[in-house]
Every structure is written in structure tokens, then in C-alpha cells.
Enzyme design. Structure first.
Site, PDB file in Angstrom:
ATOM      1  N   CYS A 112       1.245  -5.346 -14.271  1.00 15.81           N
ATOM      2  CA  CYS A 112       0.351  -6.493 -13.841  1.00 15.81           C
ATOM      3  C   CYS A 112       0.201  -7.215 -15.056  1.00 15.81           C
ATOM      4  O   CYS A 112      -0.547  -8.282 -14.834  1.00 15.81           O
ATOM      5  CB  CYS A 112      -0.796  -5.839 -13.185  1.00 15.81           C
ATOM      6  SG  CYS A 112      -0.414  -4.918 -11.792  1.00 15.81           S
ATOM      7  N   HIS A 278      -6.055 -11.450 -12.689  1.00 15.85           N
ATOM      8  CA  HIS A 278      -5.024 -10.728 -11.980  1.00 15.85           C
ATOM      9  C   HIS A 278      -5.582 -10.334 -10.685  1.00 15.85           C
ATOM     10  O   HIS A 278      -6.781  -9.990 -10.483  1.00 15.85           O
ATOM     11  CB  HIS A 278      -4.520  -9.676 -12.753  1.00 15.85           C
ATOM     12  CG  HIS A 278      -3.552  -8.712 -11.956  1.00 15.85           C
ATOM     13  ND1 HIS A 278      -2.510  -9.255 -11.439  1.00 15.85           N
ATOM     14  CD2 HIS A 278      -3.634  -7.343 -11.448  1.00 15.85           C
ATOM     15  CE1 HIS A 278      -2.112  -8.040 -10.704  1.00 15.85           C
ATOM     16  NE2 HIS A 278      -2.448  -7.083 -10.895  1.00 15.85           N
ATOM     17  N   ASN A 308      -1.061  -8.687  -4.143  1.00 15.07           N
ATOM     18  CA  ASN A 308      -0.885  -8.592  -5.457  1.00 15.07           C
ATOM     19  C   ASN A 308       0.577  -8.367  -5.704  1.00 15.07           C
ATOM     20  O   ASN A 308       1.671  -7.695  -5.032  1.00 15.07           O
ATOM     21  CB  ASN A 308      -1.550  -7.022  -5.853  1.00 15.07           C
ATOM     22  CG  ASN A 308      -1.180  -6.807  -7.214  1.00 15.07           C
ATOM     23  OD1 ASN A 308      -0.639  -7.459  -7.952  1.00 15.07           O
ATOM     24  ND2 ASN A 308      -1.840  -5.683  -7.611  1.00 15.07           N
TER      25      ASN A 308
HETATM   26  O1  UT7 Z   1      -2.577  -4.275  -9.889  1.00 11.01           O
HETATM   27  C1  UT7 Z   1      -3.499  -3.209 -10.457  1.00 11.01           C
HETATM   28  C2  UT7 Z   1      -3.158  -1.972  -9.786  1.00 11.01           C
HETATM   29  N1  UT7 Z   1      -4.275  -1.692  -8.524  1.00 11.01           N
HETATM   30  C3  UT7 Z   1      -5.144  -1.915  -8.569  1.00 11.01           C
HETATM   31  O2  UT7 Z   1      -6.282  -2.815  -9.132  1.00 11.01           O
HETATM   32  C4  UT7 Z   1      -5.994  -1.145  -7.328  1.00 11.01           C
HETATM   33  C5  UT7 Z   1      -7.455  -0.718  -7.709  1.00 11.01           C
HETATM   34  N2  UT7 Z   1      -7.867   0.009  -6.628  1.00 11.01           N
HETATM   35  C6  UT7 Z   1      -8.309  -0.563  -5.353  1.00 11.01           C
HETATM   36  O3  UT7 Z   1      -8.161  -1.930  -5.163  1.00 11.01           O
HETATM   37  C7  UT7 Z   1      -8.935   0.134  -4.268  1.00 11.01           C
HETATM   38  O4  UT7 Z   1      -9.379   1.241  -4.758  1.00 11.01           O
HETATM   39  C8  UT7 Z   1      -8.332   0.253  -3.062  1.00 11.01           C
HETATM   40  C9  UT7 Z   1      -8.088  -0.906  -2.202  1.00 11.01           C
HETATM   41  C10 UT7 Z   1      -6.606   0.682  -3.297  1.00 11.01           C
HETATM   42  C11 UT7 Z   1      -8.933   1.402  -2.097  1.00 11.01           C
HETATM   43  O5  UT7 Z   1     -10.252   0.900  -1.803  1.00 11.01           O
HETATM   44  P1  UT7 Z   1     -11.389   2.041  -1.947  1.00 11.01           P
HETATM   45  O6  UT7 Z   1     -12.644   1.332  -1.309  1.00 11.01           O
HETATM   46  O7  UT7 Z   1     -11.424   2.685  -3.146  1.00 11.01           O
HETATM   47  O8  UT7 Z   1     -10.961   2.951  -0.789  1.00 11.01           O
HETATM   48  P2  UT7 Z   1     -10.775   4.554  -0.953  1.00 11.01           P
HETATM   49  O9  UT7 Z   1      -9.451   4.773  -1.858  1.00 11.01           O
HETATM   50  O10 UT7 Z   1     -12.065   5.333  -1.574  1.00 11.01           O
HETATM   51  O11 UT7 Z   1     -10.581   4.943   0.704  1.00 11.01           O
HETATM   52  C12 UT7 Z   1     -11.413   4.927   1.594  1.00 11.01           C
HETATM   53  C13 UT7 Z   1     -10.900   5.620   2.764  1.00 11.01           C
HETATM   54  C14 UT7 Z   1     -10.430   6.496   2.855  1.00 11.01           C
HETATM   55  O12 UT7 Z   1     -10.547   7.399   4.156  1.00 11.01           O
HETATM   56  P3  UT7 Z   1     -11.647   8.461   4.087  1.00 11.01           P
HETATM   57  O13 UT7 Z   1     -11.141   9.635   2.993  1.00 11.01           O
HETATM   58  O14 UT7 Z   1     -13.132   7.828   3.476  1.00 11.01           O
HETATM   59  O15 UT7 Z   1     -11.742   9.100   5.451  1.00 11.01           O
HETATM   60  C15 UT7 Z   1      -8.685   6.066   2.992  1.00 11.01           C
HETATM   61  O16 UT7 Z   1      -8.109   7.282   3.555  1.00 11.01           O
HETATM   62  O17 UT7 Z   1      -9.800   4.493   3.063  1.00 11.01           O
HETATM   63  C16 UT7 Z   1      -8.707   5.057   3.555  1.00 11.01           C
HETATM   64  N3  UT7 Z   1      -7.904   4.185   3.563  1.00 11.01           N
HETATM   65  C17 UT7 Z   1      -7.229   3.306   4.608  1.00 11.01           C
HETATM   66  N4  UT7 Z   1      -7.781   3.144   5.700  1.00 11.01           N
HETATM   67  C18 UT7 Z   1      -7.078   2.008   6.595  1.00 11.01           C
HETATM   68  C19 UT7 Z   1      -6.795   3.846   2.493  1.00 11.01           C
HETATM   69  N5  UT7 Z   1      -6.055   2.975   2.591  1.00 11.01           N
HETATM   70  C20 UT7 Z   1      -6.257   2.605   3.963  1.00 11.01           C
HETATM   71  C21 UT7 Z   1      -5.689   1.584   4.578  1.00 11.01           C
HETATM   72  N6  UT7 Z   1      -6.272   1.417   5.929  1.00 11.01           N
HETATM   73  N7  UT7 Z   1      -4.660   0.769   4.214  1.00 11.01           N
END
Ligand code: UT7
Length: 351
Positions: A112, A278, A308
Site C-alpha cells: 500500500c 491511502h 482499497n
Molecule cells: O491497506 C492497508 C491494509 N488494510 C487495512 O488498513 C485494514 C485495517 N483494518 C480495518 O480496516 C478494519 O479492522 C476491518 C474493516 C478489517 C474490520 O473492521 P473492525 O471494526 O475492526 O471489525 P472486526 O474485525 O473487529 O470484526 C467485527 C465483527 C466480527 O464478528 P464478531 O466476532 O464481533 O461476531 C467479524 O467476524 O464483524 C465480523 N465481520 C464481518 N461481518 C460481516 C468481519 N468481516 C465481516 C464482513 N461482513 N465482511
């Protein structure tokens, strides 16, 4: 002597995939994706359309905008983590297909942060006196990395079939990553300029590899052999991402690097007219802007349209902002990115 951007272009694949299309093949929803990431749709490349093809499209547009031809370019830098081939990189592909002379081509990674790293490299190579004009491309194609063979036809609306429970389960396993990424490319022509008022003012780049597993792909040459069929089932060829860890790093490291680059250039953060961050997550963009006290009107975003695109996000956003007048001559623009490595950094540019 300064280095200036004289032309920009983008290469965007035609397939628009909205969040609801992904909800047909995995347990996700438009609401989850929008509220957690800001993504509303992304573009997917067709089979046979790699990062080199999208990069070439962007490169042709950038050359035309700069009123240059391939004969005017002294070197190419291609930033991608998803090259067409495992080796060589995309540089030689582009060199031959676009008909460049036998000029040097540099293939860089930095995921990235690839575009920001590429800007610093281009600026340094021109300042060294070796080259006068460099074409820099940032391009990535994520679709091949994702398990899209399971439901690709449904996502693209090619077939009216129900996803099988097995396919649905596999796709759901990777939903935290797959929904966030799209395919796209941007390119810029960078040239030596003797007009001292425009151009790049400073760069600050950083790497910390102490937690590579936060965002990486396990497959590689440390494996013997480097690809076994079981590895495919075990997910070695699918990116791993500890989303929360990366999120935290992104909202602290990018503001740090913006402050550092401003200090280096002897300007205040408030003097930045447009901050290009980014496009990994709208919440990260808003978080970085907040840390720096930047009002939303100075921090454009387009993650809602493209998701992204890794090395593609910054040159695509820069191109769109120039095209619609959000970036105007004389403005001070700051580019910042963080990604796998971790690599991160910032660049300051007077348009
Ligand atoms: O380019 C650089 C690389 N990447 C980044 O910069 C990404 C950085 N991180 C993020 O953008 C965020 O952490 C994410 C968007 C990946 C995730 O958001 P979050 O608010 O941190 O969610 P989480 O990982 O804590 O997940 C919350 C819940 C989980 O369920 P439980 O355990 O609370 O029941 C996940 O299983 O959301 C669930 N979940 C989804 N639900 C529906 C994870 N992905 C999905 C999805 N659809 N696609």
C-alpha cells in the site's frame, strides 16, 4: 532544481461490483461493509487483465496528459505487490508492450505504500542527475488472490445460480479481507524542472518488519517446495490480515509521518491544502484527519467507488482531484500511506 508531476492517468477495470453482489456469496451485508469501511462498490478486473494491463492503461493516459511519448521517458518504476508473473516484475512487460526503448525499469513492492516509495525513488533518481523523466505506476489486482473461483460467476452476474453451502462457507471465512479490496491503477510522469516554486518538497519513509504477520501472504520461497497443493487449501496463497492491529498502526503512523515530512520541509501541518491518505478504510482516513486537525474538505476520498486498490489508491485519488479541481496549481498536497511490511511514509508536493 525540483521534480514535478507533468501528467497523470488511471486504469480502472470495467466490472463494477456493489456490496450486495458480495452478500450473495458470503455472510456479509451492504450495511456492515459501508459502516466498517466506507466501501460501496469496487471494480474487478477480467481474467487475463493483470496489474500490468491496468498499469499500461494508466501509463498511456499519463503520457498523453504530460504530452510525452515513450521515447521521452528515461526510466520506469512499477509499484505492485501483484505482478503478472512471479518473476520478472511488470517493468519488462510494460517496456515491451508499450514500445519503450531499452530503458531501465525498476519493480518495487511496498504494497500500500508503493506509490509514496516510488515518488521518493523517482525524485531521488532525477535529482541524482541520471534521469530527466520517469514514469511511475502504482497498480494492483486483488481478485486473483481472493477465493473468487467460488462464486465469481454470481458476483459478476454471469450466471443465475445459488451459491452452494460449501462455497458460501469458504467465502465467509475470508470476508473480513475480500470485501475491502478492488483492482485499479494510477500513473504519473515525473520530470526535472528548473522552475523552483513547484515540485516535491520532502519525503519521509519508514519500515518496521517486527510484525510481518499482521498483513502478509504466507506462500513464498522459504517453503519447500514453494507451492504444494495442500497449501492452497490451507490458505497460504490468500492474504492474512489482522485488521484491528493494522487499523491502530495506520491511525498513528500516518499522522506521525505527515508531521515528520512537514518538519523536514519547514512547514506547518495547517499549511497543507489537500491531504491524500491511502484509501484502506474511510474510518482510517477520518481518524488520520482528526489526529492532524485537518477539516474533512481538505481530505478527499474515493474508497466508496474503488475500495482499497493498494498501490493504486493514491495516484487514482490524485488524478481525480486534479481533474475535478479539488487540487489546483499552487496548492500544497501531502500524500501518506501505510501498508504491509509495515511500510509507511509521507511526501509533500507543491502543485
Ligand atoms: O491497506 C492497508 C491494509 N488494510 C487495512 O488498513 C485494514 C485495517 N483494518 C480495518 O480496516 C478494519 O479492522 C476491518 C474493516 C478489517 C474490520 O473492521 P473492525 O471494526 O475492526 O471489525 P472486526 O474485525 O473487529 O470484526 C467485527 C465483527 C466480527 O464478528 P464478531 O466476532 O464481533 O461476531 C467479524 O467476524 O464483524 C465480523 N465481520 C464481518 N461481518 C460481516 C468481519 N468481516 C465481516 C464482513 N461482513 N465482511
Amino acid at each position: 532544481m525540483r521534480t514535478v508531476i507533468t501528467g497523470t492517468g488511471i486504469g480502472i477495470p470495467k466490472n463494477v461490483v456493489v456490496n450486495d453482489a458480495l452478500a450473495k456469496i458470503m455472510d456479509t451485508s451492504d450495511e456492515w461493509i459501508r459502516t466498517r469501511s466506507g466501501v460501496e462498490q469496487r471494480r474487478y478486473a477480467d481474467p487475463g487483465e493483470g496489474s500490468a494491463e491496468l498499469g499500461m492503461k494508466a501509463a498511456e493516459a499519463a503520457l498523453a496528459a504530460a504530452k510525452r511519448t515513450t521515447a521521452d521517458i528515461d526510466a520506469v518504476i512499477f509499484a505492485t505487490m501483484t505482478p503478472n508473473y512471479y518473476f520478472p516484475g511488470n517493468g519488462p512487460v510494460l517496456q515491451a508492450k508499450m514500445g519503450f526503448g531499452e530503458i531501465p525499469t525498476f519493480d518495487i513492492r511496498q504494497q500500500c505504500s508503493g506509490f509514496v516509495y516510488g515518488l521518493d525513488l523517482a525524485d531521488s533518481l532525477i535529482r541524482s542527475g541520471k534521469y530527466n523523466r520517469i514514469l511511475l505506476i502504482g497498480a494492483d489486482v486483488h481478485t486473483p488472490l481472493m477465493p473468487w473461483q467460488l462464486g465469481w460467476d454470481i458476483v459478476l452476474g454471469l450466471e443465475e445460480r445459488e451459491i452452494t453451502p460449501e462455497e458460501y462457507a469458504v467465502n465467509t471465512k475470508y470476508r473480513d479481507r475480500t470485501v475491502l479490496f478492488g483492482d485499479g491503477a494510477g500513473a504519473v510522469v515525473i520530470e526535472r524542472s528548473e522552475n523552483g516554486t513547484r515540485g516535491f518538497e520532502a519525503f519521509k519513509l519508514f519500515t518496521n518488519g517486527s510484525n510481518i504477520e499482521a498483513l502478509y501472504m504466507k506462500g513464498g520461497t522459504a517453503q519447500r517446495p514453494w507451492v504444494r497443493s495442500e497449501q492452497v487449501d490451507e490458505g497460504y496463497l490468500i492474504p492474512v490480515m489482522e485488521g484491528r492491529q493494522v487499523f491502530k498502526e495506520a491511525v498513528s503512523r500516518m499522522p506521525e509521518s505527515v508531521r515528520a515530512v512537514c518538519k523536514e520541509a519547514g512547514v506547518e501541518v495547517e499549511q497543507i491544502d489537500v491531504l491524500l491518505i491511502h484509501q484502506a478504510n474511510l474510518r482510517i482516513v477520518e481518524g488520520v484527519a482528526k489526529q492532524l486537525g485537518m477539516p474533512p474538505e481538505k481530505v478527499p476520498h474515493n474508497i466508496e467507488k474503488y475500495a482499497n486498490t493498494t498501490a493504486g489508491t493514491l495516484p487514482i485519488l490524485f488524478h481525480e482531484c486534479l481533474a475535478d479541481g479539488r487540487i489546483k496549481p499552487g496548492m500544497l498536497v501531502c500524500f501518506t500511506a501505510l501498508g504491509s511490511g509495515l511500510h509507511w511514509g509521507a511526501a509533500l508536493y507543491r502543485v
